[in-house]
Motif scaffolding. Sequence first.
Motif, PDB file in Angstrom:
ATOM      1  N   ALA A 841       0.682  -1.172   0.092  1.00 14.94           N
ATOM      2  CA  ALA A 841       0.205   0.026  -0.133  1.00 14.94           C
ATOM      3  C   ALA A 841       0.801   1.054  -0.107  1.00 14.94           C
ATOM      4  O   ALA A 841       0.610   2.118  -0.686  1.00 14.94           O
ATOM      5  N   VAL A 842       2.104   1.092   0.759  1.00 16.61           N
ATOM      6  CA  VAL A 842       2.840   2.361   0.798  1.00 16.61           C
ATOM      7  C   VAL A 842       3.781   2.527  -0.576  1.00 16.61           C
ATOM      8  O   VAL A 842       3.720   3.700  -0.873  1.00 16.61           O
ATOM      9  N   ILE A 843       3.874   1.551  -1.287  1.00 14.92           N
ATOM     10  CA  ILE A 843       4.861   1.577  -2.363  1.00 14.92           C
ATOM     11  C   ILE A 843       3.928   1.970  -3.723  1.00 14.92           C
ATOM     12  O   ILE A 843       4.732   2.124  -4.605  1.00 14.92           O
ATOM     13  N   VAL A 844       2.892   1.724  -3.869  1.00 12.48           N
ATOM     14  CA  VAL A 844       1.728   1.944  -4.866  1.00 12.48           C
ATOM     15  C   VAL A 844       1.847   3.479  -5.095  1.00 12.48           C
ATOM     16  O   VAL A 844       2.014   4.233  -4.210  1.00 12.48           O
ATOM     17  N   PRO A 845       2.153   3.625  -6.590  1.00 15.02           N
ATOM     18  CA  PRO A 845       2.680   5.259  -6.685  1.00 15.02           C
ATOM     19  C   PRO A 845       1.395   5.929  -6.827  1.00 15.02           C
ATOM     20  O   PRO A 845       0.212   5.500  -6.504  1.00 15.02           O
ATOM     21  N   SER A 846       1.672   7.345  -6.452  1.00 14.12           N
ATOM     22  CA  SER A 846       0.689   8.247  -6.675  1.00 14.12           C
ATOM     23  C   SER A 846      -0.347   8.270  -5.403  1.00 14.12           C
ATOM     24  O   SER A 846       0.112   7.949  -4.310  1.00 14.12           O
ATOM     25  N   CYS A 847      -1.533   8.283  -5.543  1.00 15.16           N
ATOM     26  CA  CYS A 847      -2.535   8.138  -4.512  1.00 15.16           C
ATOM     27  C   CYS A 847      -2.991   6.711  -4.098  1.00 15.16           C
ATOM     28  O   CYS A 847      -3.523   6.599  -3.099  1.00 15.16           O
ATOM     29  N   GLY A 848      -2.255   5.720  -4.667  1.00 11.05           N
ATOM     30  CA  GLY A 848      -2.296   4.332  -3.936  1.00 11.05           C
ATOM     31  C   GLY A 848      -3.658   3.713  -4.654  1.00 11.05           C
ATOM     32  O   GLY A 848      -4.462   4.411  -5.388  1.00 11.05           O
ATOM     33  N   ASP A 849      -3.772   2.543  -4.061  1.00  7.79           N
ATOM     34  CA  ASP A 849      -5.131   1.667  -4.574  1.00  7.79           C
ATOM     35  C   ASP A 849      -6.049   1.871  -3.445  1.00  7.79           C
ATOM     36  O   ASP A 849      -5.903   1.584  -2.299  1.00  7.79           O
ATOM     37  N   ILE A 850      -7.414   2.082  -3.894  1.00  7.33           N
ATOM     38  CA  ILE A 850      -8.235   2.256  -2.605  1.00  7.33           C
ATOM     39  C   ILE A 850      -8.643   1.201  -1.875  1.00  7.33           C
ATOM     40  O   ILE A 850      -9.021   1.038  -0.782  1.00  7.33           O
ATOM     41  N   TYR A 896      -2.835   7.220  14.403  1.00  2.00           N
ATOM     42  CA  TYR A 896      -2.632   7.034  13.071  1.00  2.00           C
ATOM     43  C   TYR A 896      -4.114   6.738  12.132  1.00  2.00           C
ATOM     44  O   TYR A 896      -3.836   7.302  10.785  1.00  2.00           O
ATOM     45  N   LEU A 897      -4.598   6.236  12.756  1.00  2.00           N
ATOM     46  CA  LEU A 897      -6.078   5.519  12.111  1.00  2.00           C
ATOM     47  C   LEU A 897      -6.790   6.961  11.673  1.00  2.00           C
ATOM     48  O   LEU A 897      -7.282   7.145  10.897  1.00  2.00           O
ATOM     49  N   LEU A 898      -6.912   7.953  12.673  1.00  2.00           N
ATOM     50  CA  LEU A 898      -7.736   9.183  12.182  1.00  2.00           C
ATOM     51  C   LEU A 898      -7.060   9.936  11.480  1.00  2.00           C
ATOM     52  O   LEU A 898      -7.745  10.440  10.532  1.00  2.00           O
ATOM     53  N   VAL A 899      -5.703  10.012  11.448  1.00  2.00           N
ATOM     54  CA  VAL A 899      -4.819  10.998  10.373  1.00  2.00           C
ATOM     55  C   VAL A 899      -4.923  10.109   8.955  1.00  2.00           C
ATOM     56  O   VAL A 899      -5.360  10.896   7.705  1.00  2.00           O
ATOM     57  N   ILE A 900      -4.875   8.861   8.841  1.00  3.00           N
ATOM     58  CA  ILE A 900      -4.916   8.201   7.851  1.00  3.00           C
ATOM     59  C   ILE A 900      -6.344   8.186   7.068  1.00  3.00           C
ATOM     60  O   ILE A 900      -6.768   8.459   5.861  1.00  3.00           O
ATOM     61  N   GLY A 901      -7.322   7.980   8.086  1.00  2.00           N
ATOM     62  CA  GLY A 901      -8.508   8.239   7.512  1.00  2.00           C
ATOM     63  C   GLY A 901      -8.833   9.502   7.023  1.00  2.00           C
ATOM     64  O   GLY A 901      -9.767   9.664   6.192  1.00  2.00           O
ATOM     65  N   ILE A 902      -8.369  10.538   7.444  1.00  2.38           N
ATOM     66  CA  ILE A 902      -8.739  11.873   7.000  1.00  2.38           C
ATOM     67  C   ILE A 902      -7.741  12.200   5.459  1.00  2.38           C
ATOM     68  O   ILE A 902      -8.205  12.583   4.514  1.00  2.38           O
ATOM     69  N   ILE A 903      -6.608  11.761   5.385  1.00  2.00           N
ATOM     70  CA  ILE A 903      -5.783  12.115   4.425  1.00  2.00           C
ATOM     71  C   ILE A 903      -5.722  11.277   3.394  1.00  2.00           C
ATOM     72  O   ILE A 903      -4.884  11.575   2.341  1.00  2.00           O
ATOM     73  N   ARG A 904      -6.029   9.812   3.746  1.00  2.00           N
ATOM     74  CA  ARG A 904      -5.902   8.891   2.683  1.00  2.00           C
ATOM     75  C   ARG A 904      -7.207   8.324   2.222  1.00  2.00           C
ATOM     76  O   ARG A 904      -7.327   8.204   1.173  1.00  2.00           O
ATOM     77  N   ILE A 905      -8.001   7.949   2.984  1.00  5.41           N
ATOM     78  CA  ILE A 905      -9.363   7.462   2.308  1.00  5.41           C
ATOM     79  C   ILE A 905     -10.220   8.750   2.070  1.00  5.41           C
ATOM     80  O   ILE A 905     -10.916   8.523   1.053  1.00  5.41           O
ATOM     81  N   PRO A 911     -10.393  16.676  -3.078  1.00  4.91           N
ATOM     82  CA  PRO A 911      -8.925  16.743  -3.650  1.00  4.91           C
ATOM     83  C   PRO A 911      -7.884  17.717  -3.152  1.00  4.91           C
ATOM     84  O   PRO A 911      -6.579  17.626  -3.577  1.00  4.91           O
ATOM     85  N   SER A 912      -8.471  18.729  -2.448  1.00 10.07           N
ATOM     86  CA  SER A 912      -7.264  19.610  -1.950  1.00 10.07           C
ATOM     87  C   SER A 912      -6.285  18.975  -1.195  1.00 10.07           C
ATOM     88  O   SER A 912      -5.231  19.750  -0.841  1.00 10.07           O
ATOM     89  N   ILE A 913      -6.298  17.958  -0.647  1.00  5.39           N
ATOM     90  CA  ILE A 913      -5.380  17.245   0.280  1.00  5.39           C
ATOM     91  C   ILE A 913      -4.393  16.691  -0.412  1.00  5.39           C
ATOM     92  O   ILE A 913      -4.691  15.802  -1.356  1.00  5.39           O
ATOM     93  N   LYS A 914      -2.990  16.932  -0.069  1.00  3.76           N
ATOM     94  CA  LYS A 914      -1.909  16.269  -0.693  1.00  3.76           C
ATOM     95  C   LYS A 914      -1.680  15.076  -0.438  1.00  3.76           C
ATOM     96  O   LYS A 914      -1.648  14.367   0.559  1.00  3.76           O
ATOM     97  N   TYR A 915      -1.332  14.047  -1.645  1.00  2.00           N
ATOM     98  CA  TYR A 915      -1.191  12.830  -1.498  1.00  2.00           C
ATOM     99  C   TYR A 915       0.019  12.331  -1.028  1.00  2.00           C
ATOM    100  O   TYR A 915       0.436  11.276  -0.409  1.00  2.00           O
ATOM    101  N   THR A 916       1.255  13.522  -1.175  1.00  2.00           N
ATOM    102  CA  THR A 916       2.664  13.170  -0.632  1.00  2.00           C
ATOM    103  C   THR A 916       2.567  13.217   0.956  1.00  2.00           C
ATOM    104  O   THR A 916       3.261  12.286   1.585  1.00  2.00           O
TER     105      THR A 916
END
Length: 1585
Positions: A841-850, A896-905, A911-916
């Motif tokens: 999941a981390v190494i998948v490029p760009s925004c990853g696989d949902i 971690y779950l809270l932040v990942i839920g906000i910035i990854r899911i 779209p305003s949140i940076k994928y990096t």
Amino acid sequence: MDPLDLAMDYLTLDEAQYRTVTSLSSYISRGSLDLNDLTGRVTGGILKFEFDGAHCDELHQSYFVSINEDSSMDSLAKYMSKIWRKRTPDIILSVISSISHFKIWEDQSQVEDFQAGLTQALNTTNMWVLTSGLDGGISRIVGDAIHNEHERRSILMSRANTAYGKIANSSHVEELTKLTIIGIVPKSALTYGNDIATNHDVVVELKNKGLRAKRQASELNAEHSHFILLEGITDLRDSMALRYKVEERLLTPIGRGKKYRKMLNLSDPNLNFEDAAAFFNHSDIISSTCTPMVGLLIQGGPVDIEHVVDLLRRKVPVLIVKGTGLAADLIAFVFNEKMTHPGEEHDPFLKQELIKRMLVCYPNDFQDDEPARNHCRDLIIESASLALQENRSFLTILDIEADPLGLKNLDKYLLLALFESQGTKRGSQFQEQFQSDLKLTMDWNRCDLAESRIFRKYSWKSIKITPELFDRALLKRDREKFLDLFLEKKTIVLHQYLNHKKLLYLFNQLEKPEFFCHVCLEGILAKIPGTCYPVDKYFLMDKNSDLNQILTKLTGLDNLVSSYDLSMNASGKYVCDKGAAERKAVLALIYWAALTNNPKQVKSLWMQSEQPMVTALIISRIWHQLSKKWVKDLDTKRLLKENAIEFGKRAVELLDLSYKDSALHAIASLDDKLAEFGNKTVTQVAQLCRNRHFIAHKSCQKWLMHRWHGCLRIREVDYRIFKLPEWVKIYMCTLFVLPMFFWITYDVKRNSVAVKEEEEEEEDEDHEDVAETAPLSGEEKWTRSRKANVTYHVKEMLSYGRQNLKVPIYLQFHYFYSAPIVKFYISQFFYFMYLLLFSVAVIVPSCGDIQIDIILYFWTFMLWIEVIRKTVMKKKNHKELTVHWTVVEIILIFLYLLVIGIIRIVPRYIPSIKYTTAKFIMSLGLIYFYYRTMNIFFPISPVLGPMLISIKRMVRYDFITWFKMFLIIMISGGIAIQATLYPNYPFTEYGLTMAISRALFAMFLTKIDDLDGNPKCNAFYANQTTSVCYDSSASFWSRNISRVRFSPEYAVCPHRSFGGYVTTIQYLLLTKLIFITLLYALFSATNSKIQAESEKIWKFQLHSLIVDFETRLRLPAPFNFISYLIMLFEQMCKMMKRFYRWICRSSCCVKHTDLEKNNEKKVITKQRADFTFWKTLMKNLKKQQKHDEIKAQRPLEQEQKVQQLLTQSTLQTQFNNKLTEQLCSLERHIIACQMALEQVHHKIDTMDPKKRPELEKSTNLHMASRESPYPGTMIQRFPVFDKFIDWEETFASYDPVLYTKPIEEYPEEVRSLIDLDYIELIHKLEDVSLGQEDRLSILSNQTTHRPLWNVVASYLINDVNLEINRMSWIDKDGVPIKYALDSYNIPLNPNGRTGIRGRGKLWRWGPNHSVKVVISRWKRYRSKDSFIKVNDKKVMEVIVLQKSASGELTLPEGKEYGHLSLYSAVCKKFMSKVFGQKEVQINEEMSENQMVEFFQQFVEPHPGPFTGFTSGIIYKGYMDDPCNTDNAWRESEVWNIHYHVPDNLDSKIVNKEKIWKEVSSYLHLNGNQNLIVQETARIHGAYYV
């Protein structure tokens, strides 16, 4: 009132109080005293002492009472009870020592020891001391001890300033007994005896002048608390008799009688009345006086001996202090002699020796008074006879020389004297005797005497001590040995003794409550200082009492002490069985002792515990927590920590002993739940106490391994070529199921079967080891080859699987998936799958696989839920485990779950949140979950676990400490380098980051390419003045903004400078050479330090790891949601079941009894054999501890023994020296006696006229030449007997003294004629250190002539030619002899040994010639016509001279005087000594004829041809003279000048009465001159008798 008066226990009343409160009239209303009866007998008052030059604070007061011979002793006792308020003491000490026979002790330390021992005894028990009361002798020594003790108590009172100091010090002083020192003194012995009035309630002021105590009149010792003054007594013996009457009355009670509690509880329902009757009928017979009294004799005179005898007749024990002298030593001597020689045949010697010693001790007492002396002697012998009566000893000897610490241990010897003299009484008096004896031993802390003299003497099976005695054992300091003794002998039942009131009493009666108040009450409970002690009843009441709160904070266990249970058990209404009640009581006392910081009592109580192992762990935990959190004092903290470590070791020792005794029992006991400790197991308590050594023990490790495998037993299969590891078997059983039936078996009864299998496995391993070493037979080889066959293994596996069919299939799956080891490997597999998915999941490029992100998020969420559930379960069921880091982990995963839920899911829709950013956060999470593996799965490995512990320790301590120091260097160096190399770089965040990162990366990379600068930037740094930085025309505050903003290409230009090199090089040197090396050194030191300890730490943490996997679900994440659903379903079923039961109870369709039966819980109780097992182990441990203590004390004992041997050797050496001296003296006396006998023998021979010994024979014995001392000196000759005189007789021990009179001691006019000391000269020349010049110098200083022996030689002395004759006049058969020479070439005395070497006081070595004359005549009457005759023989008289130096009589003689001839010398000597003519002219070279003519001229003219004068030589040879030595002797030519007719000598002699002596045996001349005179008488036929 003065503070000093407050400190003195006997100064409780002043004058007014005494007259109003304690006056006799104040007791009339009480009805307890007949005033008329008392006042008619005794009177008393107060004595106020004032000293010369003393201030008001130095006044002393004492009570006194006056009695006479007619006074009633009962009245005296009533007075002491009512007025003095005295009650019967525990013991009375009568000090016996008269002041008239007191001698000052030579060793002052003995006085100090006696005072220390007496003070210690007075402070610890209610003891009265009776003395003579005078200010001198032993009574003064006692008074000085009391004075010092009063000062000490006053200091204790004055320094009690703090709140708890007041509690401690004041209570301590109050508990000290009052010092009662009573002086019994006759008024006639006092200087101010007439000043003391005899009225009632009188106050007498006395003034002590400090006079020295005398026989006639003395002063009172003001330190005594009471005085009994004897009126109308002047005789010393009368005063002693009255004192004896007082002592006899004091043997009976004074005031209220003592109340003793019964020692046997007859109301006890468990009492066997037959045993009670046997106890009273067959108990040991005991007898003693009601009030114990012991006499103490120190020194003493004849009167004191009578006092001792009177006490012994009254059967009062007496302690004799041997070594103090006088009466004490005399009685001790007679007693020891009687013990050594009990027969009467030794009495004559004893009496004679005793009289000798008495005369030495009392030289003036028995002078010309033989009856008194014999009476005193008989009294001493009687005292020894009275010492043993009725198989009891009333005389005890304290030898201060044999026991130097005896006076310090005075209480020990007083108890010995008391116990050895106890009598016989029955029934109730037994209780009195027992309680009194035991109380005394406890007061004086003599447990050894209590055990040897009390416990061994009586039958203790039916006797129980009183609670008061047990209180003393608990509360008094240093009474732990008594506590051990009481508990070992089972003299008290603790659960009957201890209730909540008693426990509260123990807390409130502490001698030193400071620790309990400051640490426990103020520290742990946060009580208000100074007001929280003593504690109230709420300190113990309720489960949440203060005591339980303290224990909970210290141990982590709840409700350890139940006041309700203690009180109910003590009252007999047991809430549990008696064994449990006893255990609870013991634990409560242990907690009390631990919280009051009394390690010795804790150890004593712990030794009686039935659960010693877990109790030791709890004690260790309590003290460890106290020292860690609440104790501030460093010394107390250190002691607490040491005690905690000691008890932790004791727990490990018990576990080790248990494992060695029975591995089955040891491992099984680790899983037992203990009701007294919150139903915790031993391992849980050990984990709670953080005792890593206990958990690391092999028994605990085996128990943990069994727990790790659960009910599984994995079979080991050896395939010769390879061996399958456990993880392979478990994974294969998990995946394929079928191998589970072949490789896995199940141990349902784990606690018993597992251990047995373990033991069997160990035995099998031992057998295998033995089998490998033994040679294989053919059959064994065939068997092994058969086992290696694959077919054989398959059949064995099938048979192994058939055995598992005995366990149901569903239970096999349940046991398999419930085992922690299976959960571990399954969780490990799924966790690695989770990490793999996370990595994808981390190494998948760009925004990853949902889809991957959602699965990963759900998996992580289930992991989080599982961590929460485990934490709750640990907190609920395993309070001994810490969950701090687990809570931190829960928070981190939640964030971690809270932040990942906000910035990854969610960003899929925002779209305003940076994928990096999401990539970065997920990368951090990936790192964390990878690192988490080392904390979850790696620690279970025996290889990786200890390694991780070492890494944690190095990071936690070494790296952090190192980084703190390196941070300073890194920040300063980074900024300095950045500022020096890039002086124009803008002040931005990137600039600071570049500076810090450059310094940090310098540890790994060395960037130095910018030190030389950039050629493109050289022109920019051409002008480096400050003018380029600001505009001078601008204002001061705006100058820095005009020209400082340069273009970006110049901002990154490095500047080449000397400063850049300096800052960079110093930073690199510090970083790479010092700090990196230091970090390596720290890591290496820590690794080597904890290498051995890391394994124990890993074993300790293994318990928490196993518990972690035990609390996990069978299904790992993410499938654990299934388990949660099943748990939810089970919970719903339980709720429905409860609801159904509630409906049934309401409708009464089901009986309540059935429900109660279903709800009954099975209570597992430990068997009594378990506690017996632990008691046996405790006994073994106690033996081992004693052995270790003995072993530890062995060097000290050896040192003490060596010191004793050295002391004994010194004493023996002194004794040997004295003995040798005595033997030498005896030998000298024997030799002297033998010599004297020989002299007497020879004297008798010479005195007997019939024998008439030959002159030559007598001279050869030369008796005078062997006499000592040598004339003119104190030199003693070496003894020479007659048989050793001859040189030819061997005399190996002959060692004569060397003496040569120095030339300087001779008259100056004859010094040139004296021979040199040739022996000394030879010794000087034999010195090898002398050079040739020194030798020549010595020879040049001596006389030039050398002696020539056995010849006549001429020498030129003082310009005069002198002839020296060194030939001997001794002849043998008419031929002159030649004397022999010794090894020094010195002449030897031809007549033999004399006992002295050298020249002596003679002039010359060898022969010293002289001429003697025997001038004789017939003794006449005054008419001169008739002769005096006796037995028809004329009486002869001769001229003798008296030597001025020695007073001896000798014949006139002449010696060699250089220029004078011998004949001239004798004539000159005759003229000067006989006629008194000093200045006389005489021919210096007279011949023999001229000498004869000289004496012939004194003949009176007479008719007839006969001249009336005859002369001739009667002897020529050796002269026996006291001046003779082995190397020099006198030889004489003896002439006889006899006047037959009257002479005219009398007219010229000055004192003719002294000159003329009658010839007889009563004439004593020097040497053998008596024989010469006797020979003269024989020649002339004169009378001689």
